[in-house]
Design an enzyme around this catalytic site. Structure first.
Site, PDB file in Angstrom:
ATOM      1  N   ASP A  53      37.693  40.723  48.432  1.00  0.00           N
ATOM      2  CA  ASP A  53      37.238  42.031  47.222  1.00  0.00           C
ATOM      3  C   ASP A  53      35.652  42.185  47.728  1.00  0.00           C
ATOM      4  OD1 ASP A  53      37.218  43.628  45.282  1.00  0.00           O
ATOM      5  OD2 ASP A  53      37.037  42.403  43.880  1.00  0.00           O
TER       6      ASP A  53
ATOM      7  N   ILE B 237      25.608  39.204  29.790  1.00  0.00           N
ATOM      8  CA  ILE B 237      24.799  40.050  31.170  1.00  0.00           C
ATOM      9  C   ILE B 237      25.772  40.838  31.730  1.00  0.00           C
ATOM     10  CG2 ILE B 237      22.843  38.299  31.054  1.00  0.00           C
ATOM     11  CD1 ILE B 237      24.330  36.954  33.504  1.00  0.00           C
TER      12      ILE B 237
END
Length: 277
Positions: free
Chosen positions: A132, A16
């Site tokens: 991040d 995915i």
């Protein structure tokens, strides 16, 4: 790892997603009869073990954090020379997917911002900085409730409230000190969060995403652009708040994410009477 493989109680269903050092798969947990997400990394045979160390640290970091808006980890291990992390499977895509539609409604921005800010403040209170923060690392469930994910670059704060700069990140969201300093504190995340809010409000990154705001600030001392897409009144109210969040001087930023969200909400209330319920 591939579709159809079974190991432990997991059967891999579908590939995915793919990131810089990992793949993400959907899988069936046969023991608990539920769908999960499995993140994998192939052990590097060139003896450069840095990605493996980062992956192991991510698993250890997430395992210590329990918050309604942090994607939980269920399991961690090694299968045929691949490290894997088993996580909650969510079906609503990511904030990056939502942003393909352009600017988001202000009420939605506030709702998502408050949830993300709560998750980050919780992580900071447990001495973890994310480093991040970006749309692809904010995942959504079927109710469009956000989950902070991908702690692969996270750092642990020492007793003095600082952590060594890992030297990695996503340039367009990175704080200036991530480009220049040997150590960082939690306010690097506050900078990235303000960039994220700017993008949700305008549908764009500062400076047309050609050069990061951090580089503009370091080279030219430029401020965050005005949030002019929202009209003059909202731009006048919100721009100073987001500029504070993205201040080049770390000491000039808010001390918590929620402080910044509260300032945004207060500014919106003064302009249009909009409040978050």
């Amino acid at each position: 790892m591939d579709v159809g493989i079974e190991f432990n109680q997991y059967r891999v269903i579908e590939h995915i997603g793919r990131g810089g050092m990992a793949d993400v798969w959907s899988a069936r947990d046969k023991r608990l009869n539920r769908t999960v997400a499995i993140k994998t990394i192939v052990r590097d045979m060139s003896q450069d073990t840095e990605p493996v160390k980062l992956f192991e640290r991510e698993a250890q970091t997430i395992a210590q954090l329990e918050h309604p808006h942090i994607l939980p980890i269920y399991d961690f291990g090694d299968f045929e020379a691949q490290l894997y992390i088993v996580m909650r499977y969510v079906t609503g895509g990511s904030l990056e997917d939502l942003l393909t539609g352009g600017p988001m409604p202000t009420a939605d921005v506030l709702r998502l911002s408050r949830a993300i800010a709560g998750a980050l403040d919780y992580a900071h209170s447990n001495n973890v900085i994310h480093l991040d923060l970006k749309p692809s690392n904010i995942l959504m469930d079927s109710n469009v409730s956000p989950y902070l994910a991908d702690f692969g670059l996270a750092a642990v704060l020492g007793p003095e409230g600082r952590a060594a700069n890992p030297g990695y990140g996503t340039l367009l969201y990175m704080a200036p000190e991530q480009l220049t300093a040997s150590s960082l504190d939690h306010r690097a995340d506050i900078y990235s969060f303000a960039i994220l809010v700017f993008q949700m409000l305008t549908g764009e990154l500062p400076f047309d995403a050609t050069t990061s705001l951090a580089l503009k600030q370091l080279q030219l001392q430029e401020d965050l652009p005005e949030v002019d897409k929202l009209g003059a009144d909202l731009a006048e109210a919100l721009t100073p708040v987001l500029r504070r969040g993205t201040a080049l001087d770390v000491a000039a930023r808010p001390n918590t994410l929620m402080e910044l969200v509260n300032e945004l909400e207060e500014a919106l209330g003064h302009v249009g009477g909009l409040t978050l319920t």
